[in-house]
Design an enzyme around this catalytic site. Structure first.
Site, short mmCIF file in Angstrom:
data_model
loop_
_atom_site.label_atom_id
_atom_site.label_comp_id
_atom_site.label_asym_id
_atom_site.label_seq_id
_atom_site.Cartn_x
_atom_site.Cartn_y
_atom_site.Cartn_z
N ASP A 1 -9.40 28.27 39.38
CA ASP A 1 -8.79 28.45 40.70
C ASP A 1 -9.95 28.83 41.59
OD1 ASP A 1 -7.71 29.66 43.06
OD2 ASP A 1 -5.78 29.66 42.03
N HIS A 2 -10.43 27.87 42.38
CA HIS A 2 -11.73 28.10 43.03
C HIS A 2 -11.69 29.26 44.04
CE1 HIS A 2 -10.21 25.61 46.35
NE2 HIS A 2 -11.21 26.06 47.07
N LYS B 1 -7.15 22.07 38.84
CA LYS B 1 -5.78 22.01 39.33
C LYS B 1 -5.43 20.56 39.66
CE LYS B 1 -4.78 22.67 43.51
NZ LYS B 1 -4.76 22.67 44.99
N LYS C 1 -1.72 23.16 57.12
CA LYS C 1 -2.74 22.15 57.46
C LYS C 1 -2.62 21.83 58.95
CE LYS C 1 -3.84 20.37 53.10
NZ LYS C 1 -5.15 20.89 52.76
N ASP D 1 0.40 23.20 46.34
CA ASP D 1 -1.04 22.98 46.52
C ASP D 1 -1.80 24.29 46.73
OD1 ASP D 1 -3.34 21.27 46.94
OD2 ASP D 1 -3.20 21.72 49.08
N HIS E 1 -3.78 29.59 44.73
CA HIS E 1 -4.75 30.36 45.50
C HIS E 1 -4.15 31.63 46.14
CE1 HIS E 1 -6.93 26.80 44.78
NE2 HIS E 1 -6.61 26.13 45.86
N GLU F 1 -5.93 25.94 57.82
CA GLU F 1 -6.94 24.87 57.79
C GLU F 1 -6.76 23.96 59.00
OE1 GLU F 1 -7.83 23.09 53.70
OE2 GLU F 1 -5.72 23.65 53.59
N LYS G 1 -14.69 32.69 45.26
CA LYS G 1 -15.20 32.99 46.60
C LYS G 1 -15.70 34.43 46.62
CE LYS G 1 -12.16 29.68 48.89
NZ LYS G 1 -12.97 28.70 49.59
N ARG H 1 -14.70 5.65 33.87
CA ARG H 1 -14.25 4.32 33.47
C ARG H 1 -15.21 3.21 33.89
NH1 ARG H 1 -10.90 1.58 36.50
NH2 ARG H 1 -10.88 3.35 37.91
C1 BG6 Z 1 -7.54 22.95 47.45
C2 BG6 Z 1 -6.35 22.25 48.05
O1 BG6 Z 1 -7.20 23.53 46.22
O2 BG6 Z 1 -7.99 23.95 48.34
C3 BG6 Z 1 -6.69 21.67 49.40
O3 BG6 Z 1 -5.92 21.22 47.17
C4 BG6 Z 1 -7.29 22.71 50.30
O4 BG6 Z 1 -5.54 21.09 50.00
C5 BG6 Z 1 -8.42 23.45 49.59
O5 BG6 Z 1 -7.78 22.06 51.45
C6 BG6 Z 1 -8.91 24.62 50.41
O6 BG6 Z 1 -10.03 25.15 49.80
P1 BG6 Z 1 -11.23 25.74 50.65
O7 BG6 Z 1 -12.18 26.30 49.65
O8 BG6 Z 1 -11.77 24.63 51.46
O9 BG6 Z 1 -10.59 26.80 51.51
#
Ligand code: BG6
Length: 512
Positions: A200-201, A171, A363, A258, A263, A239, A205, A64
């Protein structure tokens, strides 16, 4: 139009060989956002540095705010320096930065997409990107619909003969089954499933990809990978981070949406699925979706017992005091949002019958670590195991991060004249065995999308089935007489109730 699956890549079959990405233009919607700066551009830079990018590539940031190409490049240089896996090399950045362009438009403004279409044609001519287009939706989720509609209106959803158009969707993919179905409807109105890449990252990995290799490229695991030999499975994603300025989003999501819906269930699928018939994207995804479909759905009256939700209160992380979740900026002081979840679930198949699966995410826990542990049944209680302690199970641990690797815990004799036994570890570390750093998840996934390989992306039915499993939990939590929210101090391993969840079954969480 040529779709992804109609353009087989002879050098790539599923997970077995190297991806060969094709020249293309990548348009990123939400180009001034966090994801673009922290993940996408650093990933593309690292691919460039490793010589993995296609011979011709252009990256067009669509957002934007008004700015020039050079302003955009300079901003990205700073953040890439900060977030890149490898140090920024000036010469490589300079060349790579020439492929970055900026396109200013509101997401809702159709004319911005028409001008994008013209610009893309011009880029094809000047830079040899051959009409191939990858659209990356990294904007806020409420913008997905206008972006998709406008891409379609500008004809950008269809590629020219011999080229391709694909869309990657970040996501959150919906917030419940209904909204995910609606989003899928909107997506499919513009792009067919073969063009759609739901990211979905966690699937990108390195160690997540290795789960299938471990299971199906070795002869010794599969025969014992079942209820007869496995006592239970634990999956943990811990985390140290808190909500880190994302409270606006997190307040509407919570840990279950989340992390678990996407994941953790994806990891579970890789651990629990049957062997696919081949390594094509759909064969693998067919098996994964069966796992989610086989998850026993909770009855409303079981949720309080089988699902623990927690929220952090003030505490300390690495010796530093941190506020409680309710004290964070942009968080409702009475917020009921969970920052921790632990669940006990069951997969109703012959392989997994009666094998409890425990998941936990949180978290502000003491350590950042994601791992899967498969706990095998005890050896018979004879000979060395007569005085058995709780320590005598074999445990296979798949460390997703950090220190990626796999270890197997087994019993060994302590050297000496008396016969005493103790658990030891056989340990494989990626770092030392292969002597090279693994690429970041986004590097692998971007490359796969450029090569038309959807194996590591979630299919429509997977996403919807996962929401169908999650919805009853969210629903129970939203009720007036909802199972209570528990609390844990930041820097601890979560609420006591999560320990009790396993203690009731005579088990305990693995110490990470
Ligand atoms: C994200 C979440 O998809 O994955 C975050 O929205 C989280 O809350 C993160 O911290 C964790 O990913 P990674 O790759 O840092 O373990």
């Amino acid at each position: 139009m040529t779709k992804g699956s109609e353009q087989p890549n002879p050098l790539r079959e599923g997970l077995s060989t190297r991806a060969v990405p094709q020249p293309c233009a990548i348009a990123i919607f939400g180009a001034t956002g966090d994801l673009t700066h922290r993940k996408l551009i650093p990933a593309l830079y690292n691919l460039a540095a490793d010589g993995e990018l296609p011979p011709a590539v252009a990256v067009i940031g669509f957002a934007r705010r008004s700015k020039s190409d050079d302003e955009f490049r300079n901003e990205l240089a700073q953040t890439t320096k900060q977030f890149s896996r490898q140090d920024l090399r000036e010469d490589i950045w300079k060349t790579f930065a020439q492929s970055i362009l900026y396109h200013q438009s509101e997401f809702e403004d159709e004319s911005g997409y028409q001008s994008l279409a013209k610009r893309l044609d011009q880029i094809d001519e000047e830079r040899g990107t051959r009409g191939n287009r990858l659209f990356y939706l990294a904007a806020a989720p409420e913008k997905f619909e206008p972006i998709l509609k406008n891409l379609k209106a500008a004809g950008l959803n269809k590629a020219k003969e011999g080229s391709w158009a694909r869309v990657i969707i970040e996501k959150p993919f919906g917030r419940d089954l209904r909204s995910a179905q609606e989003l899928n409807r909107v997506v499919s109105d513009a792009f067919v499933e073969d063009q759609t890449y739901r990211i979905d990252h966690f699937l990108g990995k390195e160690t997540a990809q290795n789960i299938l290799v471990l299971r199906f490229a070795n002869a010794i695991f599969e025969p014992i990978w079942n209820a007869r030999y496995i006592d239970h499975v634990q999956i943990t994603a811990a985390e140290t981070l808190g909500v880190e300025g994302r409270a606006g989003y997190y307040e509407t999501a919570g840990a279950l949406r989340d992390m678990v819906q996407n994941h953790l269930l994806q990891l579970l699928c890789l651990v629990a699925m049957e062997a696919p018939t081949d390594l094509s994207a759909d064969s693998i995804r067919d098996e994964k979706v069966k796992v989610v479909r086989s998850l026993r759905r909770y009855r409303a009256d079981e949720i309080a017992k089988l699902v623990v939700r927690g929220q952090y209160t003030k505490g300390a992380i690495n010796g530093e005091n941190v506020p409680g979740y309710r004290e964070e900026e942009n968080v409702n002081p009475k917020s009921e949002t969970e920052t921790y979840v632990a669940l006990r679930l069951s997969i109703e198949t012959w392989r997994w019958s009666e094998v409890p699966i425990y998941l936990r995410v949180g978290k502000h826990l003491p350590k950042s670590a994601t791992e899967i542990s498969v706990h095998f049944k005890k050896a018979p209680m004879v000979l060395f195991n007569r005085d058995s302690t709780e320590h005598d199970q074999n445990v296979l641990v798949i460390r997703i991060q950090p220190d990626e690797g796999i270890s197997l815990r087994m019993m060994a004799k302590i050297p000496g004249t008396s016969l005493r036994i103790e658990p030891v570890k056989m340990d494989f570390h990626y770092g030392t065995s292969f002597g090279k750093a693994s690429p970041e998840a986004y590097e692998r996934l971007l490359l796969d999308a450029m090569s038309g390989d959807a194996t590591l992306f979630a299919r429509r039915d997977e996403v919807e089935e996962a929401w169908a499993f999650i919805d009853p939990i969210e629903k129970a939590w939203a009720e007036k007489n909802a199972p209570r929210l528990t609390f844990y101090p930041a820097g601890s391993w979560g609420p006591e109730e999560a320990d009790e969840l396993l203690a009731r079954d005579g088990r305990a969480w693995r110490r990470l």
